[in-house]
Design a protein around this motif. Structure first.
Motif, PDB file in Angstrom:
ATOM      1  N   SER A 150       1.402  -9.568  -7.388  1.00 18.66           N
ATOM      2  CA  SER A 150       1.270 -10.734  -8.276  1.00 18.66           C
ATOM      3  C   SER A 150       2.275 -11.826  -7.920  1.00 18.66           C
ATOM      4  O   SER A 150       2.043 -13.000  -8.228  1.00 18.66           O
ATOM      5  CB  SER A 150       1.461 -10.306  -9.733  1.00 18.66           C
ATOM      6  N   ARG A 188       2.102  -1.658  -7.405  1.00 17.62           N
ATOM      7  CA  ARG A 188       1.395  -2.456  -6.390  1.00 17.62           C
ATOM      8  C   ARG A 188       0.913  -3.770  -6.976  1.00 17.62           C
ATOM      9  O   ARG A 188       1.036  -4.831  -6.346  1.00 17.62           O
ATOM     10  CB  ARG A 188       0.209  -1.656  -5.831  1.00 17.62           C
ATOM     11  N   HIS A 189       0.375  -3.704  -8.201  1.00 20.31           N
ATOM     12  CA  HIS A 189      -0.127  -4.922  -8.849  1.00 20.31           C
ATOM     13  C   HIS A 189       1.014  -5.898  -9.139  1.00 20.31           C
ATOM     14  O   HIS A 189       0.879  -7.108  -8.889  1.00 20.31           O
ATOM     15  CB  HIS A 189      -0.849  -4.556 -10.145  1.00 20.31           C
ATOM     16  N   LYS A 190       2.137  -5.383  -9.649  1.00 21.09           N
ATOM     17  CA  LYS A 190       3.269  -6.243  -9.977  1.00 21.09           C
ATOM     18  C   LYS A 190       3.841  -6.905  -8.735  1.00 21.09           C
ATOM     19  O   LYS A 190       4.193  -8.090  -8.746  1.00 21.09           O
ATOM     20  CB  LYS A 190       4.352  -5.417 -10.669  1.00 21.09           C
ATOM     21  N   LEU A 234       0.813  -1.215   0.000  1.00 22.71           N
ATOM     22  CA  LEU A 234       0.000   0.000   0.000  1.00 22.71           C
ATOM     23  C   LEU A 234       0.849   1.270   0.000  1.00 22.71           C
ATOM     24  O   LEU A 234       0.364   2.350  -0.374  1.00 22.71           O
ATOM     25  CB  LEU A 234      -0.943  -0.002   1.209  1.00 22.71           C
ATOM     26  N   SER A 254       2.642   3.801  -7.235  1.00 18.61           N
ATOM     27  CA  SER A 254       1.951   3.520  -8.490  1.00 18.61           C
ATOM     28  C   SER A 254       1.070   2.276  -8.399  1.00 18.61           C
ATOM     29  O   SER A 254       1.407   1.305  -7.712  1.00 18.61           O
ATOM     30  CB  SER A 254       2.968   3.329  -9.627  1.00 18.61           C
ATOM     31  N   THR A 255      -0.054   2.326  -9.108  1.00 17.45           N
ATOM     32  CA  THR A 255      -0.953   1.175  -9.152  1.00 17.45           C
ATOM     33  C   THR A 255      -0.285  -0.010  -9.832  1.00 17.45           C
ATOM     34  O   THR A 255      -0.437  -1.157  -9.405  1.00 17.45           O
ATOM     35  CB  THR A 255      -2.244   1.544  -9.912  1.00 17.45           C
ATOM     36  N   GLU A 256       0.464   0.272 -10.891  1.00 19.87           N
ATOM     37  CA  GLU A 256       1.166  -0.798 -11.600  1.00 19.87           C
ATOM     38  C   GLU A 256       2.193  -1.472 -10.705  1.00 19.87           C
ATOM     39  O   GLU A 256       2.344  -2.701 -10.716  1.00 19.87           O
ATOM     40  CB  GLU A 256       1.851  -0.241 -12.839  1.00 19.87           C
TER      41      GLU A 256
END
Length: 315
Positions: A240, A235-237, A227, A231-233
């Motif tokens: 994952s 956080r997603h990476k 959190l 960047s959203t990218e």
């Protein structure tokens, strides 16, 4: 084993004997295919990790060890279940029954310990990336894996010796396809039976819930660190890399809860036997699927490995 003054020298595994006989061929074929897929899937993961130098990292070392645990557990349990579908009541000696229970306990605990250190690995990688190579060196990873196997073996041996120290008398029918501890404890007699049963349950619950607690704790810190990524990218990476492990944890503990924590009620012996296959068959079956599909790096490595094997001359 017969030196424990038991009046029962062998047990009879009821297994699927009471199931409608016309359904057994379907069950047999289904479980056989799942068994073969489990073996091939985990061998594929192990082979890919061995061949791909990019996967020679702690996370995939733990995954390879988890695959070994899955294979050994499946080989120890599933063939006996398949044999039970082809025969009626099967007798089993004390020694063979104790061996079954020991391997079931050992691989079950080892699996939970491995999932715990895999959670710790993700915690270090995400929360302490600069210290990752120091905290998760090759020697440290080998030591963690060794402790998982040693801990699982010690727990398995201790609980097996405790259970088979009891006296068994009267009925010798085990309503299961293997020497399942709860089914076997129902056949024990004597004043120590209740306390031993409670002790075995407490040891299992404490160990498994302890592993789950540390896994959850690791993910509390992981989520907090994710959190803070702007960047959203990003956080997603980052997240994952945890999805496959987190999914396996949910599957492992979810199916275990179905069997061991289900509320008491009018469950038939046959339904209990069928429920047991969710943990002994479905969990190992789903594991390679989850890691192959949810782990992008491993998925790409498997594709590269297949490409090199079947199209060696192509660019």
């Amino acid at each position: 084993m017969q030196g424990n003054d038991s009046t029962v020298s062998e047990f009879i595994l009821i297994g699927f004997s009471n199931f409608p006989q016309q359904l057994l061929p379907t069950f047999f074929l289904l479980y056989l295919l799942m068994y073969l897929f489990t073996l091939l899937g985990n061998l594929l993961i192990m082979g890919t990790i061995w061949r791909e130098h990019s996967l020679h990292t702690p996370m995939y070392l733990f995954l390879c060890t988890l695959s070994i645990s899955e294979i050994l557990f499946t080989v120890a349990v599933t063939p006996r279940m398949l044999a039970d579908m082809l025969s009626t009541h099967r007798s089993i000696t004390f020694v063979a029954c104790a061996s079954q229970m020991f391997f079931s306990f050992t691989f079950g605990f080892t699996h939970s310990f491995l999932l715990m250190i895999m959670g710790y690995d993700r915690y270090v990688a995400i929360c302490h990336p600069l210290r990752y190579n120091v905290l998760m060196s090759t020697r440290d990873c080998a030591r963690l894996v060794s402790w998982c196997w040693a801990g699982g073996s010690v727990m398995g041996m201790m609980l097996t010796l405790i259970v088979f120290h009891l006296t068994f008398c009267g009925s010798k029918e085990i309503h299961h396809f293997v020497c399942h501890v709860l089914s076997l404890l129902k056949l024990a007699c004597g004043k120590d039976t209740a306390s031993v049963t409670m002790g075995v349950i407490m040891v299992c619950v404490t160990a498994l819930m302890g592993c789950l607690f540390f896994i959850v704790l690791s993910y509390v810190f992981i989520v907090a660190a994710i959190l803070r990524i702007p960047s959203t990218e990003g956080r997603h990476k980052t997240f994952s890399t945890c999805v496959s492990h987190l999914t396996i944890v949910v599957v492992h503990y979810g199916f275990a809860s179905i069997i061991y924590l289900k509320p008491k009620g009018p469950h038939s012996m046959d339904s209990n036997t069928l429920l047991a296959t969710t943990y002994t068959v479905f969990t190992p079956f789903l594991s390679p699927i989850i890691f192959s599909l949810r782990n992008k790096e491993l998925k790409n490595a498997i594709q590269r490995s297949f490409h090199r094997t079947f199209h060696p001359l192509s660019s």
